[in-house]
Design an enzyme around this catalytic site. Structure first.
Site, PDB file in Angstrom:
ATOM      1  N   ARG A 146       0.840  -1.204   0.000  1.00 42.07           N
ATOM      2  CA  ARG A 146       0.000   0.000   0.000  1.00 42.07           C
ATOM      3  C   ARG A 146       0.877   1.256   0.000  1.00 42.07           C
ATOM      4  O   ARG A 146       0.614   2.201  -0.753  1.00 42.07           O
ATOM      5  CB  ARG A 146      -0.923  -0.024   1.216  1.00 42.07           C
ATOM      6  N   HIS A 156      -8.022   8.191   2.668  1.00 37.64           N
ATOM      7  CA  HIS A 156      -7.642   8.986   3.840  1.00 37.64           C
ATOM      8  C   HIS A 156      -8.670  10.083   4.066  1.00 37.64           C
ATOM      9  O   HIS A 156      -9.028  10.818   3.142  1.00 37.64           O
ATOM     10  CB  HIS A 156      -6.270   9.628   3.639  1.00 37.64           C
ATOM     11  N   TYR A 205       3.748  10.825   2.270  1.00 36.10           N
ATOM     12  CA  TYR A 205       4.348  10.243   1.075  1.00 36.10           C
ATOM     13  C   TYR A 205       5.130  11.263   0.261  1.00 36.10           C
ATOM     14  O   TYR A 205       5.926  10.893  -0.600  1.00 36.10           O
ATOM     15  CB  TYR A 205       3.266   9.589   0.208  1.00 36.10           C
TER      16      TYR A 205
END
Length: 316
Positions: A262, A285, A294
């Site tokens: 993921r 999210h 990220y």
């Protein structure tokens, strides 16, 4: 008649350490740690009398330690040592307040999620047994792993998938997620019972079609897409164990778990698109803050590319 001893002429640190050793019976190793912490405080404060040290001074000294690249855990330990000393000292001399009160160590940076490099991720999910036809269990695994990486699903979301949508009836729950190969999408129910639709890549669709061609009817009467060896719906734990063994067999150099795929999905999509909002939607999210981690991985990737490719990146 006894006369009071001037605070600046008394070895308060020595007396405090002696008290720690005799009354609290701390180990010599712990006493040495306290001694070093208090000596450093005295040095940073440039010999300032203890009763003159204020909260602003402790904040400034903490900032100095942070600027010297001392970690949050080490700073927190020093603050604890200083706090204990000033608490004890207040019982012997007059202090306006414990100067360490309200001072906290810098926050520890949140650990970055661990993601595979693009080549490693592709090799992992696409690896197959050489020279023979894969078994149905191997086809099931291949479809699961391709889908995890293709669509960034949580392992519980993957395990809850059905082949098609089931409305549910007596004794049977409605589908929480299902595959729509015709449209190339997977629909899942994530945290907070929030449903989302995520695209499924072509390689994952191919792997799913190969698995569906040999998938036996589930023995538990469910519409489960992925099955255990007993023919029942696969559990998240089984997916985790299968992926771990598959990664070992494939020679992946790190320990791999489903959430790493993921993370890899999110990082690689962000690297190629730069669209943080799209990644947020696909991951499910609720807050963009959860997705922004990220961007740090994306920066790490760019920095690595720079180090490898730029002629001025490394000193000769």
């Amino acid at each position: 008649m006894d006369h009071p001893v001037a605070p600046e002429t008394t070895d308060w640190v020595g007396r405090y350490l002696e008290q720690l050793a005799t009354q609290r019976q701390l180990s010599p190793h712990t006493i040495d740690a306290y001694r070093r912490d208090l000596h450093q405080l005295h040095t940073l404060a440039k010999g300032m009398p203890w009763q003159q040290v204020r909260q602003a001074d402790i904040r400034r000294l903490t900032s100095i330690l942070h600027s010297q690249q001392l970690g949050p855990r080490s700073i927190a330990r020093k603050l604890s040592s200083w706090r204990g000393f000033f608490g004890w000292l207040s019982e012997h001399i007059t202090l306006a307040a414990n100067p360490t009160d309200g001072v906290r160590a810098p926050r520890r940076p949140a650990p970055l999620p661990k993601a595979l490099a693009v080549d490693d991720a592709v090799q992992l999910v696409s690896s197959a047994p050489p020279g023979r036809t894969p078994t149905s269990a191997e086809l099931c695994n291949r479809a699961m792993f391709e889908l995890l990486y293709s669509s960034g699903l949580r392992v519980a979301e993957l395990a809850g998938l059905d082949v098609t949508y089931t409305k549910g009836g007596e004794g049977q729950a409605a589908s929480l997620g299902w595959i729509d190969l015709a449209s190339g999408d997977v629909l899942v129910t994530g945290k907070g019972n929030k449903m989302r639709t995520v695209p499924v890549g072509s390689h994952a669709r191919t792997a799913l079609a190969a698995w569906l061609a040999v998938r036996p009817p589930p023995t538990d009467g469910s519409g489960a897409l992925f099955l255990s060896e007993r023919g029942t719906r696969v559990s998240p734990r089984v997916v985790q164990l299968r992926l771990k063994q598959h990664a070992i067999d494939a020679g992946t150099p790190v320990h791999v778990h489903p959430h790493m795929l993921r993370h890899s999905f999110a990082s690689h999509v962000l690297q190629s698109s730069g669209d943080l909002r799209a990644v947020q939607d696909m991951l499910g999210h609720a807050s963009i803050t959860s997705t922004q981690v990220y961007t740090a991985l994306d920066f790490q990737h760019l920095a690595a590319v720079y180090d490898q490719a730029h002629p001025r990146a490394k000193a000769k």
